[in-house]
Design an enzyme around this catalytic site. Structure first.
Site, short mmCIF file in Angstrom:
data_model
loop_
_atom_site.label_atom_id
_atom_site.label_comp_id
_atom_site.label_asym_id
_atom_site.label_seq_id
_atom_site.Cartn_x
_atom_site.Cartn_y
_atom_site.Cartn_z
N THR A 33 0.82 -1.21 0.00
CA THR A 33 0.00 0.00 0.00
C THR A 33 0.86 1.26 0.00
O THR A 33 0.57 2.20 -0.75
CB THR A 33 -0.99 -0.02 1.17
OG1 THR A 33 -1.81 -1.19 1.05
CG2 THR A 33 -1.87 1.22 1.18
N GLU A 41 0.81 9.56 -5.77
CA GLU A 41 1.35 10.90 -5.54
C GLU A 41 2.27 11.31 -6.68
O GLU A 41 2.24 12.45 -7.14
CB GLU A 41 2.11 10.96 -4.21
CG GLU A 41 1.22 11.06 -3.01
CD GLU A 41 1.98 11.56 -1.80
OE1 GLU A 41 1.94 12.78 -1.53
OE2 GLU A 41 2.62 10.72 -1.14
N GLY A 60 2.11 16.99 -0.78
CA GLY A 60 0.93 16.19 -0.47
C GLY A 60 0.45 16.47 0.94
O GLY A 60 1.26 16.56 1.87
N HIS A 67 -7.19 0.16 -1.16
CA HIS A 67 -6.31 -0.77 -1.86
C HIS A 67 -7.07 -2.09 -1.88
O HIS A 67 -7.13 -2.78 -0.88
CB HIS A 67 -4.97 -0.88 -1.13
CG HIS A 67 -3.93 -1.62 -1.89
ND1 HIS A 67 -2.64 -1.73 -1.43
CD2 HIS A 67 -3.96 -2.27 -3.07
CE1 HIS A 67 -1.92 -2.43 -2.30
NE2 HIS A 67 -2.71 -2.78 -3.30
#
Length: 128
Positions: A33, A41, A60, A67
């Site tokens: 993940t 990103e 970010g 997921h």
């Protein structure tokens, strides 16, 4: 000026270094993940990089994903980001990742446009 609709894609082939077992985020040898988040990103950064001025960057600030399917080592993964909302310096993206068989993750990602030098000065000042 940054406008809704900008988009980009990043493709990788999953390697051992991309797995949950390697990252320490699980014990399985499938795409982790954290790596999915990194790809999403990265796609968002790529989508807007040519629109930023020389003293701007983006950071970010939020990511919310599901997921939903595993991807084994050796399989291709394509992550994409599409800019869907601009609110001043706040940018909102729809993000998606899919492997050769199916969608593996989806969600939203927020980034803020900041002045690179001021941002780094603030970060470095924490060490003083």
């Amino acid at each position: 000026m940054i406008e809704v609709g900008l988009n980009a894609k990043i493709e990788i082939v999953v390697e051992e270094k991309d797995t949950a077992a390697f990252y320490g985020s699980g014990l399985v040898n499938v795409l982790s993940t954290p790596r999915v988040v990194s790809l999403m990103e990265g796609a968002a950064v790529e989508a807007i990089k040519n629109e930023l001025t020389g003293d701007e960057t983006s950071v970010g600030t939020r990511i919310c994903i599901e997921h939903i399917a595993p991807t084994p080592v050796g399989m291709k993964v394509l992550a994409s980001a599409k800019l869907v909302k601009v609110d001043g310096r706040k940018l909102t993206f729809e993000v998606l990742a899919q492997d050769e068989k199916e969608i593996i993750a989806r969600g939203t990602h927020e980034r803020f446009i900041v002045n690179f030098n001021r941002f780094m000065e603030k970060a470095v000042s924490k060490k003083k």
